[in-house]
Design an enzyme around this catalytic site. Structure first.
Site, mmCIF file in Angstrom:
data_model
loop_
_atom_site.group_PDB
_atom_site.id
_atom_site.type_symbol
_atom_site.label_atom_id
_atom_site.label_comp_id
_atom_site.label_asym_id
_atom_site.label_seq_id
_atom_site.Cartn_x
_atom_site.Cartn_y
_atom_site.Cartn_z
ATOM 1 N N CYS A 25 0.816 -1.225 0.000
ATOM 2 C CA CYS A 25 0.000 0.000 0.000
ATOM 3 C C CYS A 25 0.849 1.276 0.000
ATOM 4 O O CYS A 25 0.308 2.381 -0.098
ATOM 5 C CB CYS A 25 -0.958 0.007 1.182
ATOM 6 S SG CYS A 25 -2.086 -1.390 1.107
ATOM 7 N N HIS A 53 -11.621 10.264 -9.307
ATOM 8 C CA HIS A 53 -10.614 10.265 -10.379
ATOM 9 C C HIS A 53 -9.494 11.272 -10.132
ATOM 10 O O HIS A 53 -9.081 12.007 -11.041
ATOM 11 C CB HIS A 53 -11.260 10.461 -11.765
ATOM 12 C CG HIS A 53 -11.984 9.227 -12.219
ATOM 13 N ND1 HIS A 53 -13.202 8.870 -11.715
ATOM 14 C CD2 HIS A 53 -11.627 8.258 -13.078
ATOM 15 C CE1 HIS A 53 -13.586 7.727 -12.265
ATOM 16 N NE2 HIS A 53 -12.650 7.319 -13.087
ATOM 17 N N GLU A 70 -12.800 0.904 1.968
ATOM 18 C CA GLU A 70 -11.692 1.041 1.034
ATOM 19 C C GLU A 70 -11.682 -0.146 0.075
ATOM 20 O O GLU A 70 -11.258 -0.034 -1.071
ATOM 21 C CB GLU A 70 -10.392 1.096 1.827
ATOM 22 C CG GLU A 70 -9.232 1.631 1.055
ATOM 23 C CD GLU A 70 -7.975 1.691 1.885
ATOM 24 O OE1 GLU A 70 -7.554 0.638 2.397
ATOM 25 O OE2 GLU A 70 -7.409 2.782 2.015
HETATM 26 N N1 LIG Z 1 -6.610 0.176 9.179
HETATM 27 C C1 LIG Z 1 -6.227 0.344 7.894
HETATM 28 N N2 LIG Z 1 -5.406 -0.553 7.326
HETATM 29 C C2 LIG Z 1 -5.046 -0.401 6.047
HETATM 30 C C3 LIG Z 1 -5.523 0.680 5.292
HETATM 31 C C4 LIG Z 1 -6.383 1.614 5.920
HETATM 32 O O1 LIG Z 1 -6.858 2.599 5.329
HETATM 33 N N3 LIG Z 1 -6.703 1.403 7.220
HETATM 34 N N4 LIG Z 1 -5.184 0.779 3.981
HETATM 35 C C5 LIG Z 1 -4.411 -0.107 3.379
HETATM 36 C C6 LIG Z 1 -4.128 -0.023 1.912
HETATM 37 O O2 LIG Z 1 -4.556 1.197 1.369
HETATM 38 C C7 LIG Z 1 -4.635 -1.210 1.027
HETATM 39 O O3 LIG Z 1 -4.993 -0.842 -0.294
HETATM 40 C C8 LIG Z 1 -5.781 -1.970 1.511
HETATM 41 O O4 LIG Z 1 -5.217 -3.139 1.923
HETATM 42 P P1 LIG Z 1 -5.770 -4.623 1.695
HETATM 43 O O5 LIG Z 1 -6.815 -4.918 2.699
HETATM 44 O O6 LIG Z 1 -4.589 -5.478 1.675
HETATM 45 O O7 LIG Z 1 -6.552 -4.519 0.319
HETATM 46 P P2 LIG Z 1 -6.455 -5.401 -0.966
HETATM 47 O O8 LIG Z 1 -7.709 -5.163 -1.743
HETATM 48 O O9 LIG Z 1 -5.208 -5.106 -1.688
HETATM 49 O O10 LIG Z 1 -6.476 -6.870 -0.414
HETATM 50 P P3 LIG Z 1 -6.169 -8.216 -1.160
HETATM 51 O O11 LIG Z 1 -6.839 -9.218 -0.287
HETATM 52 O O12 LIG Z 1 -4.684 -8.332 -1.197
HETATM 53 O O13 LIG Z 1 -6.771 -8.124 -2.521
HETATM 54 C C9 LIG Z 1 -3.790 -1.208 4.131
HETATM 55 N N5 LIG Z 1 -4.236 -1.297 5.477
#
Ligand SMILES: Nc1nc2c(c(=O)[nH]1)N=C([C@H](O)[C@H](O)COP(=O)(O)OP(=O)(O)OP(=O)(O)O)CN2
EC number: 4.-.-.-
Length: 141
Positions: free
Chosen positions: A23, A71, A129
Site C-alpha cells: 500500500c 478520479h 476502502e
Molecule cells: N486500518 C487500515 N489498514 C489499512 C488501510 C487503511 O486505510 N486502514 N489501507 C491499506 C491499503 O490502502 C490497502 O490498499 C488496503 O489493503 P488490503 O486490505 O490489503 O486490500 P487489498 O484489496 O489489496 O487486499 P487483497 O486481499 O490483497 O486483494 C492497508 N491497510
C-alpha cells in the site's frame, strides 16, 4: 430516534507514505462512503413534513464531496516532492492534497466533519476502502 443513511462512491488513487508493504505504492480503490444522520424529531410542517431531512439534499451534498475526490490521485501533504507534483500537474493529472494520511479511518472523519459542517446531524460516517474493510467514525454527543 430517527436515522437516515445515504451512500456515495468515488474512484481514486492513493498511497500510504511510510507504510511497509504494497500500500506504499500508488494504487486505486472504489471508495464507498455511508453517512448516517439522526434526530429525535421530524419536521412538522410544509414540504419537509414527516422528514428528518430531504433525502435529495442529503445525497446531493454527499455526492458533491465524493465527486471532489473522484478520479484524482490523493496524496498527503509533504509526501511527494514539489517537482513530482509539478510534473503530474503539467501532465494534466488531477491531484487532491490532504493534510492526513489517506486511510479509511481518516476519510471516515473527513466525511463526518464535512457533512457536519454542512449542518447535518451526523451520527456516523463509514468508509469502505475495499468491499470487505471499512472504518467508522462517530462521536458521542
Ligand atoms: N486500518 C487500515 N489498514 C489499512 C488501510 C487503511 O486505510 N486502514 N489501507 C491499506 C491499503 O490502502 C490497502 O490498499 C488496503 O489493503 P488490503 O486490505 O490489503 O486490500 P487489498 O484489496 O489489496 O487486499 P487483497 O486481499 O490483497 O486483494 C492497508 N491497510
Amino acid at each position: 430516534m430517527y436515522q437516515l443513511r445515504t451512500v456515495a462512491d468515488f474512484d481514486s488513487a492513493h498511497f500510504l507514505s511510510g507504510y511497509q508493504g504494497k500500500c506504499a505504492n500508488i494504487h486505486g480503490h472504489r471508495w464507498h462512503v455511508e453517512v448516517e444522520i439522526q434526530a429525535e424529531h421530524l419536521e412538522s410542517e410544509g414540504q419537509m413534513r414527516g422528514m428528518l431531512v430531504d433525502f435529495g439534499d442529503l445525497k446531493r451534498d454527499l455526492k458533491a464531496l465524493a465527486d471532489e475526490l473522484d478520479h484524482t490521485l490523493i496524496y498527503e501533504s509533504g509526501t511527494l516532492r514539489a517537482k513530482t507534483v509539478e510534473a503530474l500537474l503539467e501532465e494534466g493529472f488531477r491531484l487532491t492534497e490532504v493534510t492526513f494520511r489517506p486511510t479509511a479511518e481518516n476519510f471516515s472523519k473527513y466525511f463526518f466533519d464535512k457533512m457536519s459542517k454542512l449542518g447535518y446531524p451526523v451520527s456516523s460516517a463509514t468508509v469502505y476502502e475495499t468491499p470487505n474493510n471499512c472504518a467508522v467514525y462517530r462521536e458521542n454527543k
